[in-house]
Design a protein around this motif. Structure first.
Motif, short mmCIF file in Angstrom:
data_model
loop_
_atom_site.label_atom_id
_atom_site.label_comp_id
_atom_site.label_asym_id
_atom_site.label_seq_id
_atom_site.Cartn_x
_atom_site.Cartn_y
_atom_site.Cartn_z
N MET A 1 -12.99 -6.73 -3.86
CA MET A 1 -12.72 -7.37 -2.59
C MET A 1 -12.69 -6.31 -1.49
O MET A 1 -11.96 -5.32 -1.59
CB MET A 1 -11.38 -8.10 -2.70
CG MET A 1 -10.86 -8.64 -1.39
SD MET A 1 -9.22 -9.40 -1.60
CE MET A 1 -9.44 -10.80 -0.55
N ASP A 2 -13.48 -6.50 -0.46
CA ASP A 2 -13.48 -5.59 0.69
C ASP A 2 -12.30 -5.94 1.57
O ASP A 2 -12.13 -7.09 1.98
CB ASP A 2 -14.78 -5.72 1.49
CG ASP A 2 -15.95 -5.07 0.79
OD1 ASP A 2 -15.71 -4.15 -0.02
OD2 ASP A 2 -17.10 -5.47 1.05
N ILE A 3 -11.50 -4.94 1.88
CA ILE A 3 -10.30 -5.15 2.68
C ILE A 3 -10.34 -4.20 3.86
O ILE A 3 -10.57 -3.01 3.71
CB ILE A 3 -9.03 -4.94 1.84
CG1 ILE A 3 -8.96 -6.05 0.79
CG2 ILE A 3 -7.79 -4.90 2.70
CD1 ILE A 3 -7.77 -5.97 -0.10
N ASP A 4 -10.10 -4.76 5.04
CA ASP A 4 -10.01 -3.98 6.26
C ASP A 4 -8.54 -3.89 6.62
O ASP A 4 -7.90 -4.92 6.86
CB ASP A 4 -10.81 -4.66 7.38
CG ASP A 4 -10.81 -3.87 8.67
OD1 ASP A 4 -9.92 -3.02 8.87
OD2 ASP A 4 -11.71 -4.12 9.49
N ALA A 5 -7.99 -2.68 6.65
CA ALA A 5 -6.57 -2.50 6.91
C ALA A 5 -6.17 -3.00 8.30
O ALA A 5 -4.99 -3.21 8.56
CB ALA A 5 -6.18 -1.03 6.76
N ASN A 6 -7.15 -3.21 9.19
CA ASN A 6 -6.85 -3.67 10.55
C ASN A 6 -6.85 -5.18 10.68
O ASN A 6 -6.57 -5.70 11.76
CB ASN A 6 -7.87 -3.08 11.53
CG ASN A 6 -7.79 -1.57 11.57
OD1 ASN A 6 -6.71 -1.02 11.72
ND2 ASN A 6 -8.91 -0.92 11.39
N LEU A 7 -7.18 -5.88 9.59
CA LEU A 7 -7.23 -7.34 9.63
C LEU A 7 -6.21 -7.92 8.66
O LEU A 7 -5.98 -7.37 7.59
CB LEU A 7 -8.63 -7.85 9.24
CG LEU A 7 -9.78 -7.44 10.15
CD1 LEU A 7 -11.10 -7.90 9.56
CD2 LEU A 7 -9.58 -8.02 11.55
N PRO A 8 -5.60 -9.06 9.03
CA PRO A 8 -4.66 -9.69 8.11
C PRO A 8 -5.39 -10.21 6.87
O PRO A 8 -6.58 -10.55 6.91
CB PRO A 8 -4.07 -10.84 8.90
CG PRO A 8 -4.53 -10.69 10.30
CD PRO A 8 -5.68 -9.75 10.31
N LEU A 9 -4.68 -10.27 5.77
CA LEU A 9 -5.25 -10.74 4.50
C LEU A 9 -5.35 -12.26 4.50
O LEU A 9 -4.43 -12.95 4.95
CB LEU A 9 -4.36 -10.29 3.34
CG LEU A 9 -4.23 -8.78 3.17
CD1 LEU A 9 -3.11 -8.45 2.20
CD2 LEU A 9 -5.54 -8.19 2.69
N PRO A 10 -6.44 -12.81 3.96
CA PRO A 10 -6.59 -14.26 3.91
C PRO A 10 -5.66 -14.89 2.87
O PRO A 10 -5.15 -14.23 1.96
CB PRO A 10 -8.05 -14.45 3.52
CG PRO A 10 -8.47 -13.19 2.89
CD PRO A 10 -7.61 -12.11 3.47
N ASN B 1 -3.25 -2.37 -7.52
CA ASN B 1 -4.40 -1.52 -7.24
C ASN B 1 -3.97 -0.19 -6.60
O ASN B 1 -4.59 0.84 -6.81
CB ASN B 1 -5.36 -2.28 -6.32
CG ASN B 1 -6.69 -1.65 -6.18
OD1 ASN B 1 -6.86 -0.46 -6.38
ND2 ASN B 1 -7.65 -2.45 -5.81
N GLN B 2 -2.93 -0.22 -5.79
CA GLN B 2 -2.32 0.95 -5.15
C GLN B 2 -3.25 1.72 -4.22
O GLN B 2 -3.04 2.91 -3.98
CB GLN B 2 -1.73 1.90 -6.19
CG GLN B 2 -0.61 1.31 -6.98
CD GLN B 2 0.04 2.33 -7.90
OE1 GLN B 2 -0.21 3.52 -7.82
NE2 GLN B 2 0.89 1.85 -8.77
N GLN B 3 -4.26 1.08 -3.67
CA GLN B 3 -5.11 1.76 -2.69
C GLN B 3 -4.41 1.71 -1.34
O GLN B 3 -3.92 0.66 -0.92
CB GLN B 3 -6.49 1.10 -2.62
CG GLN B 3 -7.31 1.33 -3.85
CD GLN B 3 -8.72 0.81 -3.69
OE1 GLN B 3 -9.22 0.66 -2.58
NE2 GLN B 3 -9.37 0.56 -4.80
N LEU B 4 -4.36 2.84 -0.68
CA LEU B 4 -3.59 2.93 0.55
C LEU B 4 -4.09 1.99 1.64
O LEU B 4 -3.29 1.46 2.41
CB LEU B 4 -3.54 4.38 1.04
CG LEU B 4 -2.81 5.35 0.11
CD1 LEU B 4 -2.83 6.76 0.67
CD2 LEU B 4 -1.39 4.90 -0.17
N ASP B 5 -5.41 1.76 1.73
CA ASP B 5 -5.91 0.83 2.75
C ASP B 5 -5.48 -0.60 2.42
O ASP B 5 -5.23 -1.40 3.31
CB ASP B 5 -7.43 0.93 2.93
CG ASP B 5 -8.22 0.71 1.66
OD1 ASP B 5 -7.67 0.90 0.56
OD2 ASP B 5 -9.41 0.37 1.77
N HIS B 6 -5.33 -0.93 1.15
CA HIS B 6 -4.85 -2.25 0.76
C HIS B 6 -3.38 -2.40 1.12
O HIS B 6 -2.95 -3.46 1.59
CB HIS B 6 -5.05 -2.48 -0.73
CG HIS B 6 -6.48 -2.56 -1.14
ND1 HIS B 6 -6.86 -2.84 -2.42
CD2 HIS B 6 -7.63 -2.39 -0.46
CE1 HIS B 6 -8.17 -2.85 -2.51
NE2 HIS B 6 -8.67 -2.56 -1.32
#
Length: 149
Positions: free
Chosen positions: A1-10, A21-26
């Motif tokens: 799943m592509d996640i943009d840290a500047n956009l709210p999650l759907p 997942n522990q990815q900082l952008d997530h």
């Protein structure tokens, strides 16, 4: 799943999977979503008890009624992932642990490269003693974890 840290999650976001997942952008996206939910709930609360046909004063200059703004706030909440404060706490704990490990490895590398504790402390915004104390407190648990393997 592509996640943009500047956009709210759907709304259909797997929050537990995202945290694991522990990815900082997530983690940043999760925090951002929680902030958007909070702001939207505050906006919705401002409309409580007010007549639907009353004009809604908006800083953006929108000419909507209270009822229209209430519906807009509710639509926004419905489209967002239901991020709670507990999700944010879990995610930030995972991120803090990840960053703490990276800091520990960087200090180890800096020392191996001949950097002084004073230089390391300055890079961390703390004293030489503060850097040594931070490192030593985290080295003991790390050593114990590896000794158990």
């Amino acid at each position: 799943m592509d996640i943009d840290a500047n956009l709210p999650l759907p709304a259909d976001t797997d929050l537990d999977g995202l945290i694991e997942n522990q990815q900082l952008d997530h983690i940043a996206a999760l925090i951002h979503t929680h902030d958007v939910i909070g702001a939207t709930r505050r906006g919705l609360a401002e409309t409580e008890g007010r007549p639907d046909d009353e004009p809604y004063d908006s800083a953006s200059g929108l000419t909507l009624t209270v009822g229209e703004m209430r519906a807009t706030f509710q639509r926004e909440l419905d489209r967002l992932a239901p991020v709670t404060a507990l999700h944010v706490l879990r995610a930030t704990e995972a991120g803090a642990n990840q960053l703490s490990g990276a800091r520990h490895r960087a200090i180890t590398a800096a020392r191996a490269d001949g950097q002084s504790w004073s230089a390391i402390g300055a890079a961390l915004g703390m004293s030489k003693q503060g850097a040594q104390d931070w490192f030593n407190k985290r080295s003991i648990p790390l050593f114990q974890d590896h000794a158990a393997e």
